[in-house]
Scaffold this motif. Structure first.
Motif, PDB file in Angstrom:
ATOM      1  N   THR A   1       0.850  -1.193   0.000  1.00 11.46           N
ATOM      2  CA  THR A   1       0.000   0.000   0.000  1.00 11.46           C
ATOM      3  C   THR A   1       0.884   1.240   0.000  1.00 11.46           C
ATOM      4  O   THR A   1       1.835   1.329   0.793  1.00 11.46           O
ATOM      5  N   THR A   2       0.601   2.194  -0.885  1.00 10.19           N
ATOM      6  CA  THR A   2       1.443   3.390  -1.002  1.00 10.19           C
ATOM      7  C   THR A   2       0.965   4.547  -0.130  1.00 10.19           C
ATOM      8  O   THR A   2       1.708   5.480   0.113  1.00 10.19           O
ATOM      9  N   TYR A   3      -0.300   4.517   0.327  1.00 11.79           N
ATOM     10  CA  TYR A   3      -0.863   5.585   1.147  1.00 11.79           C
ATOM     11  C   TYR A   3      -0.793   6.948   0.462  1.00 11.79           C
ATOM     12  O   TYR A   3      -0.617   7.969   1.100  1.00 11.79           O
ATOM     13  N   SER A   4      -0.914   6.945  -0.841  1.00  7.97           N
ATOM     14  CA  SER A   4      -0.985   8.193  -1.609  1.00  7.97           C
ATOM     15  C   SER A   4      -1.544   7.877  -2.987  1.00  7.97           C
ATOM     16  O   SER A   4      -1.511   6.720  -3.424  1.00  7.97           O
ATOM     17  N   ASP A   5      -2.082   8.884  -3.670  1.00  8.65           N
ATOM     18  CA  ASP A   5      -2.601   8.682  -5.020  1.00  8.65           C
ATOM     19  C   ASP A   5      -1.446   8.455  -5.990  1.00  8.65           C
ATOM     20  O   ASP A   5      -0.416   9.123  -5.920  1.00  8.65           O
ATOM     21  N   ASP A   6      -1.624   7.499  -6.885  1.00 10.45           N
ATOM     22  CA  ASP A   6      -0.573   7.161  -7.851  1.00 10.45           C
ATOM     23  C   ASP A   6      -0.820   7.924  -9.153  1.00 10.45           C
ATOM     24  O   ASP A   6      -1.122   7.342 -10.195  1.00 10.45           O
ATOM     25  N   GLU A   7      -0.671   9.248  -9.086  1.00 16.57           N
ATOM     26  CA  GLU A   7      -0.993  10.090 -10.243  1.00 16.57           C
ATOM     27  C   GLU A   7      -0.004   9.900 -11.386  1.00 16.57           C
ATOM     28  O   GLU A   7      -0.347  10.102 -12.553  1.00 16.57           O
ATOM     29  N   ASP A   8       1.227   9.516 -11.083  1.00 13.50           N
ATOM     30  CA  ASP A   8       2.257   9.363 -12.119  1.00 13.50           C
ATOM     31  C   ASP A   8       2.345   7.942 -12.674  1.00 13.50           C
ATOM     32  O   ASP A   8       3.211   7.660 -13.511  1.00 13.50           O
TER      33      ASP A   8
ATOM     34  N   GLY B   1      -5.181   5.212  -0.266  1.00 14.12           N
ATOM     35  CA  GLY B   1      -4.166   5.194  -1.310  1.00 14.12           C
ATOM     36  C   GLY B   1      -4.347   4.025  -2.257  1.00 14.12           C
ATOM     37  O   GLY B   1      -5.451   3.513  -2.432  1.00 14.12           O
ATOM     38  N   GLU B   2      -3.252   3.604  -2.862  1.00 10.06           N
ATOM     39  CA  GLU B   2      -3.273   2.534  -3.858  1.00 10.06           C
ATOM     40  C   GLU B   2      -2.702   1.244  -3.267  1.00 10.06           C
ATOM     41  O   GLU B   2      -1.752   1.275  -2.489  1.00 10.06           O
ATOM     42  N   THR B   3      -3.307   0.133  -3.655  1.00  9.63           N
ATOM     43  CA  THR B   3      -2.841  -1.171  -3.188  1.00  9.63           C
ATOM     44  C   THR B   3      -2.479  -2.041  -4.384  1.00  9.63           C
ATOM     45  O   THR B   3      -3.240  -2.138  -5.344  1.00  9.63           O
TER      46      THR B   3
ATOM     47  N   GLU C   1       2.291   1.057 -11.874  1.00 11.50           N
ATOM     48  CA  GLU C   1       2.314   0.326 -13.148  1.00 11.50           C
ATOM     49  C   GLU C   1       3.767   0.125 -13.609  1.00 11.50           C
ATOM     50  O   GLU C   1       4.126  -0.957 -14.090  1.00 11.50           O
ATOM     51  N   LYS C   2       4.578   1.162 -13.439  1.00 12.79           N
ATOM     52  CA  LYS C   2       5.998   1.036 -13.785  1.00 12.79           C
ATOM     53  C   LYS C   2       6.667   0.000 -12.881  1.00 12.79           C
ATOM     54  O   LYS C   2       7.482  -0.810 -13.334  1.00 12.79           O
ATOM     55  N   ALA C   3       6.294   0.012 -11.603  1.00 13.07           N
ATOM     56  CA  ALA C   3       6.871  -0.942 -10.656  1.00 13.07           C
ATOM     57  C   ALA C   3       6.492  -2.372 -11.021  1.00 13.07           C
ATOM     58  O   ALA C   3       7.300  -3.292 -10.886  1.00 13.07           O
ATOM     59  N   THR C   4       5.267  -2.551 -11.495  1.00  6.76           N
ATOM     60  CA  THR C   4       4.806  -3.880 -11.891  1.00  6.76           C
ATOM     61  C   THR C   4       5.646  -4.427 -13.037  1.00  6.76           C
ATOM     62  O   THR C   4       6.048  -5.599 -13.038  1.00  6.76           O
ATOM     63  N   ILE C   5       5.925  -3.586 -14.012  1.00  7.39           N
ATOM     64  CA  ILE C   5       6.725  -4.007 -15.176  1.00  7.39           C
ATOM     65  C   ILE C   5       8.121  -4.440 -14.728  1.00  7.39           C
ATOM     66  O   ILE C   5       8.664  -5.437 -15.204  1.00  7.39           O
TER      67      ILE C   5
END
Length: 229
Positions: free
Chosen positions: A57-64, A92-94, A68-72
């Motif tokens: 969990t990033t605890y913030s909005d993943d506006e950039d 945030g994002e999970t 997705e880049k991390a997944t790649i």
């Protein structure tokens, strides 16, 4: 008074960013499903790919689009059949990763990792002193490489073990009873300094290792001890 308030505000912001940073680097939860016969065959020299589910969990909005880049990037360091899913929540994002990590003895794991990228392993060892079979979660050199690439994207991203919670679900499919033991863990949300359970066939135990900064497992690897008859 104003200077004092500004000073306090800087401290609070620093603490908040520190919490975000630590949460982003370590998985929130790692779930590991482990069958007793997998441990037995690993001792005999086989490598067993064990299912693992990890959430971040990033605890913030993943506006950039950093996740997705991390997944790649992460795909290079995980089993080819890994599944990634991302969701947004109130905090945030999970990112959830369903993958596998290899279980085996040290020599067999070292050989396996020469041609298979994995960020973690389950190391099987025989404790000659106590007569137990020890299974511990160990990061690999690929974990360091993944962490380096992720922090290049965003300093708040990264990968470090242990997780905040490492959940072992141990299932017995052995013919004989199997003893399962662990130190400083939680079972059914109850703390145990020393946990022990005899698993009959089809029996199971769910054991939680807390890996926060105030836990012993922030410094050592989560390990389960087995007693096979």
């Amino acid at each position: 008074m104003i200077k004092k308030m500004k000073s306090k505000l800087k401290v609070y912001i620093g603490l908040f960013l520190g919490i975000i940073f630590l949460s982003a680097c370590s998985p929130d939860i790692v779930d590991i499903s482990l069958y007793t016969t997998d441990v037995e065959v690993a001792l005999e020299g086989e490598i067993v790919e064990v299912p693992v589910r990890a959430s971040f969990t990033t605890y913030s909005d993943d506006e950039d689009g950093d996740l997705e880049k991390a997944t790649i990037i992460a795909e290079k360091y995980l089993s080819p059949d890994s599944v990634f899913s991302q969701s947004s929540g109130d905090w945030g994002e999970t990112l959830v990763i369903e993958t596998t990590i290899p279980l085996g003895t040290l020599d067999n794991l070292n050989s396996y990792l020469t041609s298979n990228n994995r960020v973690a392993t389950l190391l099987v060892e025989v404790d000659e002193e106590y007569g137990s079979i020890d299974v511990s979660v160990r990061p690999t050199n690929f974990a360091s490489a993944l962490n380096s690439e992720l922090t290049d994207i965003n300093f708040m991203l990264g990968f470090e073990l242990p997780a905040d919670d490492t959940n072992f679900r141990v299932i017995s499919d052995s013919k004989n009873d199997v003893g399962v033991y662990a130190t400083a863990v939680f079972v059914s949300e109850k703390p145990y300094l020393y946990f022990e359970k005899i698993l009959k066939r089809r029996g199971e135990a769910e054991i939680v290792f807390k890996g926060g900064s105030d836990s012993v497992y922030s410094e050592i690897y989560p390990v389960i001890y087995f007693d096979f008859p």
